[in-house]
Design a protein around this motif. Structure first.
Motif, PDB file in Angstrom:
ATOM      1  N   PRO A  43       0.819  -1.211   0.000  1.00  0.00           N
ATOM      2  CA  PRO A  43       0.000   0.000   0.000  1.00  0.00           C
ATOM      3  C   PRO A  43       0.859   1.270   0.000  1.00  0.00           C
ATOM      4  O   PRO A  43       0.535   2.252  -0.650  1.00  0.00           O
ATOM      5  CB  PRO A  43      -0.831  -0.116   1.271  1.00  0.00           C
ATOM      6  CG  PRO A  43      -0.907  -1.575   1.540  1.00  0.00           C
ATOM      7  CD  PRO A  43       0.394  -2.138   1.049  1.00  0.00           C
ATOM      8  N   VAL A  47       0.497   4.225  -2.757  1.00  0.00           N
ATOM      9  CA  VAL A  47       0.148   5.597  -2.368  1.00  0.00           C
ATOM     10  C   VAL A  47       1.247   6.554  -2.819  1.00  0.00           C
ATOM     11  O   VAL A  47       0.968   7.609  -3.391  1.00  0.00           O
ATOM     12  CB  VAL A  47      -0.090   5.697  -0.841  1.00  0.00           C
ATOM     13  CG1 VAL A  47      -0.258   7.137  -0.406  1.00  0.00           C
ATOM     14  CG2 VAL A  47      -1.315   4.881  -0.442  1.00  0.00           C
ATOM     15  N   LEU A  83      -6.641   5.315  -5.999  1.00  0.00           N
ATOM     16  CA  LEU A  83      -6.256   4.346  -4.972  1.00  0.00           C
ATOM     17  C   LEU A  83      -7.325   3.262  -4.838  1.00  0.00           C
ATOM     18  O   LEU A  83      -7.003   2.093  -4.635  1.00  0.00           O
ATOM     19  CB  LEU A  83      -6.048   5.038  -3.624  1.00  0.00           C
ATOM     20  CG  LEU A  83      -4.772   5.853  -3.470  1.00  0.00           C
ATOM     21  CD1 LEU A  83      -4.748   6.550  -2.119  1.00  0.00           C
ATOM     22  CD2 LEU A  83      -3.547   4.979  -3.659  1.00  0.00           C
ATOM     23  N   ASP A  86      -6.678   0.859  -7.577  1.00  0.00           N
ATOM     24  CA  ASP A  86      -5.457   0.082  -7.317  1.00  0.00           C
ATOM     25  C   ASP A  86      -5.676  -0.980  -6.247  1.00  0.00           C
ATOM     26  O   ASP A  86      -5.197  -2.105  -6.373  1.00  0.00           O
ATOM     27  CB  ASP A  86      -4.319   0.995  -6.854  1.00  0.00           C
ATOM     28  CG  ASP A  86      -3.818   1.925  -7.942  1.00  0.00           C
ATOM     29  OD1 ASP A  86      -4.076   1.668  -9.131  1.00  0.00           O
ATOM     30  OD2 ASP A  86      -3.162   2.934  -7.591  1.00  0.00           O
ATOM     31  N   LEU A  87      -6.375  -0.599  -5.189  1.00  0.00           N
ATOM     32  CA  LEU A  87      -6.512  -1.473  -4.025  1.00  0.00           C
ATOM     33  C   LEU A  87      -7.770  -2.331  -4.047  1.00  0.00           C
ATOM     34  O   LEU A  87      -7.881  -3.282  -3.292  1.00  0.00           O
ATOM     35  CB  LEU A  87      -6.492  -0.630  -2.744  1.00  0.00           C
ATOM     36  CG  LEU A  87      -5.244   0.234  -2.532  1.00  0.00           C
ATOM     37  CD1 LEU A  87      -5.444   1.174  -1.357  1.00  0.00           C
ATOM     38  CD2 LEU A  87      -4.017  -0.643  -2.327  1.00  0.00           C
ATOM     39  N   VAL A  91     -12.147   4.185  -1.080  1.00  0.00           N
ATOM     40  CA  VAL A  91     -11.299   5.063  -0.271  1.00  0.00           C
ATOM     41  C   VAL A  91     -12.085   6.342   0.021  1.00  0.00           C
ATOM     42  O   VAL A  91     -12.387   7.097  -0.903  1.00  0.00           O
ATOM     43  CB  VAL A  91      -9.979   5.385  -1.002  1.00  0.00           C
ATOM     44  CG1 VAL A  91      -9.118   6.320  -0.168  1.00  0.00           C
ATOM     45  CG2 VAL A  91      -9.223   4.106  -1.341  1.00  0.00           C
ATOM     46  N   HIS A 105      -1.937   8.613   4.750  1.00  0.00           N
ATOM     47  CA  HIS A 105      -2.613   8.013   3.594  1.00  0.00           C
ATOM     48  C   HIS A 105      -2.214   6.552   3.429  1.00  0.00           C
ATOM     49  O   HIS A 105      -3.045   5.709   3.093  1.00  0.00           O
ATOM     50  CB  HIS A 105      -2.284   8.801   2.320  1.00  0.00           C
ATOM     51  CG  HIS A 105      -2.988  10.108   2.223  1.00  0.00           C
ATOM     52  ND1 HIS A 105      -2.901  10.895   1.105  1.00  0.00           N
ATOM     53  CD2 HIS A 105      -3.798  10.778   3.080  1.00  0.00           C
ATOM     54  CE1 HIS A 105      -3.629  11.992   1.275  1.00  0.00           C
ATOM     55  NE2 HIS A 105      -4.181  11.942   2.482  1.00  0.00           N
ATOM     56  N   THR A 106      -0.944   6.246   3.687  1.00  0.00           N
ATOM     57  CA  THR A 106      -0.472   4.861   3.613  1.00  0.00           C
ATOM     58  C   THR A 106      -1.145   4.012   4.682  1.00  0.00           C
ATOM     59  O   THR A 106      -1.592   2.889   4.403  1.00  0.00           O
ATOM     60  CB  THR A 106       1.054   4.814   3.765  1.00  0.00           C
ATOM     61  OG1 THR A 106       1.647   5.567   2.702  1.00  0.00           O
ATOM     62  CG2 THR A 106       1.571   3.393   3.723  1.00  0.00           C
ATOM     63  N   ALA A 109      -4.723   3.333   3.638  1.00  0.00           N
ATOM     64  CA  ALA A 109      -4.803   2.307   2.591  1.00  0.00           C
ATOM     65  C   ALA A 109      -4.599   0.918   3.183  1.00  0.00           C
ATOM     66  O   ALA A 109      -5.332  -0.019   2.848  1.00  0.00           O
ATOM     67  CB  ALA A 109      -3.765   2.587   1.499  1.00  0.00           C
TER      68      ALA A 109
END
Length: 119
Positions: A43, A47, A83, A86-87, A91, A105-106, A109
């Motif tokens: 993650p 990010v 994000l 991606d994840l 979010v 932010h990390t 995530a």
């Protein structure tokens, strides 16, 4: 405008358009061997990559602030969307706004991935 227009050029009615003959599609390769597979990205990597993409600044410190680096509310919405893609999770924009550093932010995530918050 004060510069030459670089838009598309229009063809005159008398001009004809020639197209190339269709070609056979290129063969698609089979599944890639496991040794060639790219390593899974964390993650934090994702990010940081999105921050670099949106803000244009590589090599960011964990305490870097999204808004101090030129981010705004529209970029936060883009960040949340990308994000999420991606994840594979939703979010929340509000969470990105209240914790504006790269480390926050990390952490967000990572926690969303652990919680398994589907889209």
């Amino acid at each position: 405008p004060g510069y030459p227009f670089a838009g598309p050029r229009l063809l005159s009615p008398a001009a004809t358009v020639r197209t190339a003959p269709p070609t056979a599609p290129a063969p698609t390769p089979g599944p890639a061997p496991e040794a060639d597979a790219a390593p899974a990205r964390t993650p934090g990597d994702l990010v940081a990559a999105r921050w670099t993409e949106l803000l244009g600044r590589p090599g960011l410190a964990p305490d870097a602030d999204f808004f101090d680096l030129g981010g705004d509310s529209l970029l936060v919405v883009r960040l949340a969307h990308r994000l999420g893609e991606d994840l594979g999770v939703r979010v929340p924009v509000r969470s990105l706004l209240t914790g504006p550093t790269l480390a926050e932010h990390t952490a967000l995530a990572a926690s969303l991935l652990l919680a398994g918050d589907p889209r």
